[in-house]
Design a protein around this motif. Structure first.
Motif, PDB file in Angstrom:
ATOM      1  N   LEU A 198       0.816  -1.217   0.000  1.00 11.55           N
ATOM      2  CA  LEU A 198       0.000   0.000   0.000  1.00 11.55           C
ATOM      3  C   LEU A 198       0.849   1.266   0.000  1.00 11.55           C
ATOM      4  N   THR A 199       2.164   1.119  -0.096  1.00 15.64           N
ATOM      5  CA  THR A 199       3.052   2.283  -0.155  1.00 15.64           C
ATOM      6  C   THR A 199       2.732   3.133  -1.378  1.00 15.64           C
ATOM      7  N   ALA A 200       2.597   4.431  -1.163  1.00 16.88           N
ATOM      8  CA  ALA A 200       2.249   5.349  -2.248  1.00 16.88           C
ATOM      9  C   ALA A 200       3.438   5.617  -3.152  1.00 16.88           C
ATOM     10  N   LEU A 201       3.187   5.647  -4.449  1.00 20.12           N
ATOM     11  CA  LEU A 201       4.182   6.006  -5.450  1.00 20.12           C
ATOM     12  C   LEU A 201       3.992   7.463  -5.857  1.00 20.12           C
ATOM     13  N   SER A 202       4.943   7.993  -6.594  1.00 14.27           N
ATOM     14  CA  SER A 202       4.903   9.411  -6.955  1.00 14.27           C
ATOM     15  C   SER A 202       3.760   9.758  -7.898  1.00 14.27           C
ATOM     16  N   ASP A 203       3.166   8.774  -8.571  1.00 11.01           N
ATOM     17  CA  ASP A 203       2.047   9.051  -9.481  1.00 11.01           C
ATOM     18  C   ASP A 203       0.691   8.962  -8.778  1.00 11.01           C
ATOM     19  N   GLY A 204       0.711   8.766  -7.452  1.00  9.84           N
ATOM     20  CA  GLY A 204      -0.517   8.728  -6.687  1.00  9.84           C
ATOM     21  C   GLY A 204      -1.073   7.339  -6.452  1.00  9.84           C
ATOM     22  N   ARG A 205      -0.592   6.357  -7.170  1.00  6.46           N
ATOM     23  CA  ARG A 205      -1.034   4.980  -6.971  1.00  6.46           C
ATOM     24  C   ARG A 205      -0.212   4.310  -5.879  1.00  6.46           C
ATOM     25  N   SER A 206      -0.750   3.241  -5.305  1.00  5.94           N
ATOM     26  CA  SER A 206       0.047   2.394  -4.424  1.00  5.94           C
ATOM     27  C   SER A 206       0.792   1.377  -5.278  1.00  5.94           C
ATOM     28  N   ILE A 207       1.760   0.699  -4.671  1.00  5.95           N
ATOM     29  CA  ILE A 207       2.472  -0.363  -5.389  1.00  5.95           C
ATOM     30  C   ILE A 207       1.483  -1.409  -5.897  1.00  5.95           C
ATOM     31  N   MET A 208       0.550  -1.808  -5.044  1.00  3.09           N
ATOM     32  CA  MET A 208      -0.390  -2.850  -5.447  1.00  3.09           C
ATOM     33  C   MET A 208      -1.356  -2.355  -6.517  1.00  3.09           C
ATOM     34  N   ARG A 209      -1.736  -1.088  -6.468  1.00  5.44           N
ATOM     35  CA  ARG A 209      -2.594  -0.560  -7.526  1.00  5.44           C
ATOM     36  C   ARG A 209      -1.861  -0.591  -8.860  1.00  5.44           C
ATOM     37  N   GLN A 210      -0.569  -0.268  -8.857  1.00  7.29           N
ATOM     38  CA  GLN A 210       0.193  -0.345 -10.103  1.00  7.29           C
ATOM     39  C   GLN A 210       0.212  -1.787 -10.617  1.00  7.29           C
ATOM     40  N   GLN A 211       0.327  -2.762  -9.711  1.00  7.20           N
ATOM     41  CA  GLN A 211       0.313  -4.162 -10.109  1.00  7.20           C
ATOM     42  C   GLN A 211      -1.042  -4.556 -10.685  1.00  7.20           C
ATOM     43  N   HIS A 212      -2.120  -4.165 -10.020  1.00  2.71           N
ATOM     44  CA  HIS A 212      -3.464  -4.446 -10.534  1.00  2.71           C
ATOM     45  C   HIS A 212      -3.635  -3.843 -11.928  1.00  2.71           C
ATOM     46  N   ASP A 213      -3.215  -2.593 -12.087  1.00  2.00           N
ATOM     47  CA  ASP A 213      -3.356  -1.924 -13.383  1.00  2.00           C
ATOM     48  C   ASP A 213      -2.578  -2.659 -14.467  1.00  2.00           C
ATOM     49  N   ASN A 214      -1.366  -3.104 -14.131  1.00  2.00           N
ATOM     50  CA  ASN A 214      -0.548  -3.827 -15.109  1.00  2.00           C
ATOM     51  C   ASN A 214      -1.187  -5.156 -15.494  1.00  2.00           C
ATOM     52  N   ILE A 215      -1.747  -5.861 -14.516  1.00  2.00           N
ATOM     53  CA  ILE A 215      -2.397  -7.143 -14.795  1.00  2.00           C
ATOM     54  C   ILE A 215      -3.600  -6.941 -15.706  1.00  2.00           C
ATOM     55  N   ARG A 216      -4.430  -5.952 -15.402  1.00  2.00           N
ATOM     56  CA  ARG A 216      -5.618  -5.686 -16.221  1.00  2.00           C
ATOM     57  C   ARG A 216      -5.228  -5.235 -17.627  1.00  2.00           C
ATOM     58  N   ALA A 217      -4.176  -4.428 -17.733  1.00  2.00           N
ATOM     59  CA  ALA A 217      -3.754  -3.955 -19.057  1.00  2.00           C
ATOM     60  C   ALA A 217      -3.271  -5.102 -19.932  1.00  2.00           C
ATOM     61  N   ALA A 218      -2.611  -6.079 -19.330  1.00  4.13           N
ATOM     62  CA  ALA A 218      -2.055  -7.192 -20.108  1.00  4.13           C
ATOM     63  C   ALA A 218      -3.084  -8.279 -20.397  1.00  4.13           C
ATOM     64  N   PHE A 219      -3.961  -8.559 -19.445  1.00  4.94           N
ATOM     65  CA  PHE A 219      -4.803  -9.754 -19.539  1.00  4.94           C
ATOM     66  C   PHE A 219      -6.307  -9.460 -19.509  1.00  4.94           C
ATOM     67  N   GLY A 220      -6.665  -8.197 -19.386  1.00  2.00           N
ATOM     68  CA  GLY A 220      -8.072  -7.836 -19.421  1.00  2.00           C
ATOM     69  C   GLY A 220      -8.758  -7.938 -18.070  1.00  2.00           C
ATOM     70  N   SER A 221     -10.008  -7.539 -18.059  1.00  2.00           N
ATOM     71  CA  SER A 221     -10.759  -7.478 -16.812  1.00  2.00           C
ATOM     72  C   SER A 221     -11.128  -8.854 -16.265  1.00  2.00           C
ATOM     73  N   ASP A 222     -10.972  -9.903 -17.085  1.00  2.00           N
ATOM     74  CA  ASP A 222     -11.320 -11.247 -16.629  1.00  2.00           C
ATOM     75  C   ASP A 222     -10.220 -11.909 -15.798  1.00  2.00           C
ATOM     76  N   ALA A 223      -9.036 -11.319 -15.793  1.00  3.16           N
ATOM     77  CA  ALA A 223      -7.940 -11.902 -15.014  1.00  3.16           C
ATOM     78  C   ALA A 223      -8.316 -11.915 -13.536  1.00  3.16           C
ATOM     79  N   ARG A 224      -8.195 -13.070 -12.904  1.00  6.99           N
ATOM     80  CA  ARG A 224      -8.542 -13.203 -11.493  1.00  6.99           C
ATOM     81  C   ARG A 224      -7.324 -12.881 -10.640  1.00  6.99           C
ATOM     82  N   ILE A 225      -7.468 -11.931  -9.740  1.00  2.73           N
ATOM     83  CA  ILE A 225      -6.371 -11.505  -8.877  1.00  2.73           C
ATOM     84  C   ILE A 225      -6.655 -11.971  -7.457  1.00  2.73           C
ATOM     85  N   THR A 226      -5.751 -12.789  -6.935  1.00  5.37           N
ATOM     86  CA  THR A 226      -5.833 -13.259  -5.554  1.00  5.37           C
ATOM     87  C   THR A 226      -4.631 -12.725  -4.799  1.00  5.37           C
TER      88      THR A 226
END
Length: 230
Positions: free
Chosen positions: A24-52
């Protein structure tokens, strides 16, 4: 095929000196580390990718931040390392292949684009950076065919570093589950991969991302470096 992705986020991350879980550490672009990871997963694999996410320390803060994700709880987060968190996640995801990452890795979105080719042929891999080999990082060597041979922080003569983004195929998953069950509580998940290579013939490819950024945020200086990219 719906892709199963896992983020290992159970640890306390005490070296960074923050009260919240490190993902949950904030990055300079306003996202957290995990939000950046979620965004990257969705960008590569679409909204159907299941994140656990595997959670433990202050789990409720992560669940509140990402209510759309699925969760596995490691109630021994203060006694175990990534081997046991990954073991719980692999068991929870059934027979599916799994792409997983450490919850403190800030990385170029193109890393997952590069992974698509491996995932489509269901080839287990470890993402690696051959540009540097630091003593405190997980290092690797390869065999004569180019597959991973050794993978740990104690490797001598390592040719690069593992960067904490990995994939285990459907066929290879049972062997990794078995080996993660055997390793010590304080072992990293790489120990399970090493044992599966030696004892089960796991053929693990290195996926070279040396030309892309991937920063594992352990200390304040790592966070500063990650913020140069996002």
């Amino acid at each position: 095929m719906t892709l199963q992705t896992v983020i290992l986020a159970a640890g306390m991350g005490s070296r960074l000196g923050r009260s919240l879980p490190k993902p949950l550490t904030a990055l300079s672009d306003g996202r957290s580390i995990m939000r950046q990871q979620h965004d990257n997963i969705r960008a590569a694999f679409g909204s159907d990718a299941r994140i656990t996410a595997v959670v433990g320390y202050r789990a409720e803060t992560i669940v509140e931040a990402f209510p759309e994700a699925e969760y596995v709880y490691n109630d021994r987060y203060d006694e175990t390392n990534t081997s046991k968190s990954l073991l719980r996640a692999l068991k929870a995801t059934g027979k599916h292949a799994v792409l997983w990452m450490n919850g403190d890795v800030v990385f170029d979105p193109r890393v997952l684009g590069r992974a698509v080719e491996f995932i489509e042929r269901d080839q287990s891999f470890v993402s690696v950076n051959t540009a540097k080999v630091s003593d405190e990082e997980v290092k690797y060597t390869v065999d004569a065919e180019g597959f991973i041979q050794e993978l740990s922080k104690t490797v001598t003569g390592g040719i690069g570093e593992a960067v904490g983004i990995n994939y285990i195929s459907r066929a290879d998953k049972p062997a990794l589950i078995a080996q993660l069950g055997r390793v010590d509580d304080q072992d990293y998940f790489e120990r399970g991969l090493e044992l599966a290579i030696v004892e089960n013939g796991l053929r693990l490819e290195p996926m070279d991302i040396s030309d892309l950024y991937a920063v594992e945020v352990d200390f304040a200086e790592d966070l500063e470096r990650a913020n140069l990219f996002v």
